[in-house]
Design an enzyme around this catalytic site. Structure first.
Site, mmCIF file in Angstrom:
data_model
loop_
_atom_site.group_PDB
_atom_site.id
_atom_site.type_symbol
_atom_site.label_atom_id
_atom_site.label_comp_id
_atom_site.label_asym_id
_atom_site.label_seq_id
_atom_site.Cartn_x
_atom_site.Cartn_y
_atom_site.Cartn_z
ATOM 1 N N GLU A 189 -18.677 3.788 1.135
ATOM 2 C CA GLU A 189 -18.031 3.179 0.010
ATOM 3 C C GLU A 189 -18.957 3.068 -1.129
ATOM 4 O OE1 GLU A 189 -18.138 2.205 3.253
ATOM 5 O OE2 GLU A 189 -16.450 2.501 4.147
ATOM 6 N N HIS A 232 -5.393 -3.415 3.054
ATOM 7 C CA HIS A 232 -5.791 -4.152 4.063
ATOM 8 C C HIS A 232 -6.585 -5.465 3.852
ATOM 9 C CE1 HIS A 232 -4.445 -0.224 5.701
ATOM 10 N NE2 HIS A 232 -4.650 -0.603 6.877
ATOM 11 N N ARG A 292 0.872 -1.063 0.031
ATOM 12 C CA ARG A 292 0.059 0.146 -0.048
ATOM 13 C C ARG A 292 0.965 1.306 0.065
ATOM 14 N NH1 ARG A 292 -1.221 1.694 6.009
ATOM 15 N NH2 ARG A 292 0.258 0.043 6.931
HETATM 16 C C1 LIG Z 1 -17.851 0.300 6.197
HETATM 17 C C2 LIG Z 1 -16.525 0.740 7.093
HETATM 18 N N1 LIG Z 1 -15.570 1.665 6.363
HETATM 19 C C3 LIG Z 1 -14.611 2.144 7.106
HETATM 20 C C4 LIG Z 1 -14.125 1.746 8.172
HETATM 21 C C5 LIG Z 1 -12.953 2.033 8.833
HETATM 22 N N2 LIG Z 1 -13.113 2.845 9.889
HETATM 23 C C6 LIG Z 1 -12.970 2.330 11.217
HETATM 24 S S1 LIG Z 1 -13.487 3.679 12.201
HETATM 25 C C7 LIG Z 1 -13.730 4.957 11.235
HETATM 26 C C8 LIG Z 1 -14.340 6.136 11.601
HETATM 27 C C9 LIG Z 1 -14.347 6.571 12.874
HETATM 28 O O1 LIG Z 1 -15.217 7.622 12.940
HETATM 29 P P1 LIG Z 1 -16.684 7.623 13.699
HETATM 30 O O2 LIG Z 1 -17.204 6.452 12.912
HETATM 31 O O3 LIG Z 1 -17.378 8.865 13.850
HETATM 32 O O4 LIG Z 1 -16.345 6.897 15.180
HETATM 33 P P2 LIG Z 1 -15.991 7.403 16.615
HETATM 34 O O5 LIG Z 1 -15.561 8.779 16.171
HETATM 35 O O6 LIG Z 1 -16.992 7.455 17.448
HETATM 36 O O7 LIG Z 1 -14.858 6.580 17.013
HETATM 37 C C10 LIG Z 1 -13.311 4.291 9.911
HETATM 38 C C11 LIG Z 1 -13.625 4.863 8.805
HETATM 39 C C12 LIG Z 1 -15.145 0.590 8.912
HETATM 40 N N3 LIG Z 1 -14.934 0.303 9.916
HETATM 41 N N4 LIG Z 1 -16.119 0.314 8.328
#
Ligand SMILES: Cc1ncc(C[n+]2csc(CCOP(=O)(O)OP(=O)(O)O)c2C)c(N)n1
Lengths: 279, 322
Positions: free
Chosen positions: B63, B114, B15
């Site tokens: 996505e 990933h 990556r």
């Molecule tokens: C469908 C999906 N896309 C991307 C991710 C990768 N990912 C993990 S946490 C996150 C963002 C975290 O922000 P939020 O959803 O607001 O959670 P918090 O701030 O409450 O931890 C992402 C993009 C994922 N887990 N699932």
């Protein structure tokens, strides 16, 4: 009706323990998600210790209240609180994220008890909760379904499909709580993909909306009780937009994007634990 | 120019090579646009984002929309590279990939990181072991998995030149650098014999290529001559290279960081049964979900090791002799 002083103090102590456990777990795993665990600590504490009906010795008790954690990365918090709630001892919580551990990087219902649904891929939990609420209604149960959403996952289209269906089916037995910590992974939500006005969006989708300080446990408690009332009276799904701080309780983690998915090192852990202890 | 294996000690994640090359390409080709779904730090599109903010679109955690928008951009003549974790870019968005991208023959490059078990600690919800199967089954789709940073760099450049939908699978973890840019040629649809041999053909892609090479050494020490073939384009499959290797050796082992169903093992197995029946052993994940753990530990736990490849090679040889 506010929580009694005694109860409130008890809950505050729980939060303190949880925060310490969250930090230690992330530190031990050298990875994981402390920021969004710390922001939702008060929300889950009120749910588990002042609101929900459940039996840790009989996790599959049919009439239990159900909680779907749609932000499945908040594992340090969820696994710590399930231990506190008595689902398991939790003396092995520090195996978090290691090969063979019941405490997976993202919650896994087949590996540890007390988890209603495995999540981790964002935007799945809301539909799961709608299904649970429909099922409970079919069975004429007197329980409620709770749903913890992150704010970031409100960007997923699937979340809004679920939100639309919840009001269509008049799911008064569903309470969603959005952990509005304003930070996602790449940065601030409003800079990454605008979410506001969240309240108007939910309203337009037919939900009852409340906004509260998500670290004030009296506000959380009363807002949840209010959703019970509205649910019964108006047959509407209810959402509580809980304004929170990502990384809450640790000065150098608060409102810092970096601490979404990074573990504290030895020095940072010591500093963080001291701060939480002093609170 | 062929495909010489260079023994280098360096470890780089594919990556990372992708992200850096994308930023280079941004300078050379103004039609390149990049989309991400709140993972630009992880997928490494952050380098492109920083240099070309006008041609970078963070779609948030969405996505399906990201892939649909990429298809729309492609229809206007842009060359969109859309990145997220492989779980979400392929799994979450599958039907959009199928209908908006491939059915339209839009020029979208889905470069997802990933993938596989080597995600590590995030666990089973994030370790996609089905992506090769679900991507290679879509008409018009090209499927590429670079084995190392060099190949990732060359493949990124090649797919930018190629017109048509591409899925490129990239890894989170550091992997050994196997090839030197000066004497490695990447061509879409071309598999490379990277160690010639006569007793058994070992076909691998991604992280399993280095394991196949290590297995080749084990076998060599036991007097067995294994041929190692890097099948970095899973689709279209390089039938000529694969079949001529099997014709020479008379048996095959496939190795992949993927579920046993639907991956390279099945693709080569089908090709062999139709064209040149011979014993085949498949090293892959045995229809189980992954879990949290360190990348290397997980590969061992799920049996994706040089020892198992060597064992499978000997079993394939034994069957051939019957
Ligand atoms: C469908 C999906 N896309 C991307 C991710 C990768 N990912 C993990 S946490 C996150 C963002 C975290 O922000 P939020 O959803 O607001 O959670 P918090 O701030 O409450 O931890 C992402 C993009 C994922 N887990 N699932």
């Amino acid at each position: 009706m506010p929580l009694s002083d005694e109860k409130l103090n008890e809950l505050k102590l729980v939060c303190k323990d949880l925060r310490k456990s969250i930090l230690k777990m992330a530190h031990a795993a050298n990875s994981g998600h402390p920021g969004g665990s710390l922001s939702a600590t008060e929300i889950l504490t009120v749910l588990y210790f002042a609101i929900m009906k459940y039996d840790p010795h009989n996790p599959n008790w049919h009439e239990r209240d159900r909680l779907v954690i749609s932000k499945g990365h908040a594992t340090p918090l969820v696994y710590s609180i399930l231990a506190k709630a008595g689902y398991y001892k939790g003396d092995d919580l520090l195996t978090f994220r290691r090969l063979g551990s019941p405490y997976q990087g993202h919650i896994d219902r087949l590996k540890a008890p007390g988890i209603e649904a495995s999540t981790g891929s964002l935007g799945h939990g809301s539909s799961l909760a709608v299904g649970m609420a429909l099922g409970s209604r079919l069975d004429k149960l007197n329980n409620r379904v709770y749903l913890l959403n992150s704010d970031g996952e409100l960007q997923e289209g699937s979340t809004w499909e679920a939100i639309m269906s919840a009001s269509h089916y008049r799911l008064g037995n569903l309470t969603a709580i959005v952990d509005r910590n304003r930070i996602q992974l790449d940065g601030w939500t409003e800079e990454t993909m605008t979410l506001e006005p969240i309240n108007k969006k939910y309203e337009a989708f037919g939900w009852h909306v409340q906004e509260i300080d998500g670290h004030d446990m009296n506000q959380i408690y009363n807002a949840i009780l209010k959703t019970h009332e509205i649910g019964i009276k108006e047959h509407k799904p209810c959402v509580i937009i809980a304004h929170t701080v990502k990384g809450k309780g640790v000065s150098f983690m608060e409102d810092e994007v970096k601490w979404h998915g990074v573990a504290p090192n030895d020095e940072e852990l010591a500093k963080a634990l001291a701060e939480v202890e002093k609170e | 120019m062929g495909a010489t294996v260079t023994e280098k000690k360096e470890m780089i994640a594919t990556r990372v090579a992708y992200g850096k090359t994308l930023a280079e390409l941004g300078k050379e080709n103004l039609n390149i646009v990049v989309l991400d779904a709140d993972l630009s730090g992880s997928t490494q599109t952050k380098f492109f984002a920083k240099e070309f903010p006008d041609r970078f679109f963070n779609m948030g955690i969405a996505e399906q929309n990201m892939i649909g928008v990429a298809a729309g951009l492609a229809s206007t003549g842009k060359i969109p590279f859309a990145s997220s974790f492989a779980m979400f870019a392929t799994g979450r968005a599958w039907e959009i990939v199928r209908n908006s991208v491939c059915h339209n023959m839009f020029n979208v490059k889905i470069c997802a990181t990933h993938a596989g078990l080597t995600v590590g600690e995030d666990g089973g919800s994030h370790q996609i072991i089905e992506d090769i199967a679900i991507m290679r089954t879509i008409p018009n789709m090209t499927v590429i998995v670079p084995a190392d940073a060099t190949e990732a760099k060359l493949a990124t450049r090649a797919i930018a030149e190629y017109f048509g939908p591409v899925y490129m699978r990239l890894g989170r973890s550091n992997v050994p650098v196997l090839f030197d840019e000066k004497d490695y040629e990447f061509k879409i649809g071309k598999a490379h014999v990277i160690k010639p041999g006569i007793d058994v053909s070992i076909f691998a892609y991604g992280v399993m290529v280095s394991r196949a090479l290590w297995a080749q050494e084990i076998l060599k020490s036991e007097g067995i001559s294994a041929e190692v073939v890097n099948v970095s384009t899973i689709k279209p499959l390089d039938k000529n290279t694969i079949l001529s290797s099997i014709k020479k050796t008379g048996c095959a082992v496939t190795c992949e960081e993927h579920n046993i169903h639907g991956g390279l093992g099945d693709a080569i197995g089908a090709l062999m049964s139709e064209e040149n029946p011979a014993p085949l052993k498949r090293i892959a994940i045995q229809d189980q979900f992954g879990q949290s753990g360190k990348a290397d530990e997980l590969l061992i736990h799920y049996g994706l090791t040089k020892e198992n490849i060597a064992l499978a090679a000997k079993e394939a040889i034994k069957k051939k002799m019957k």
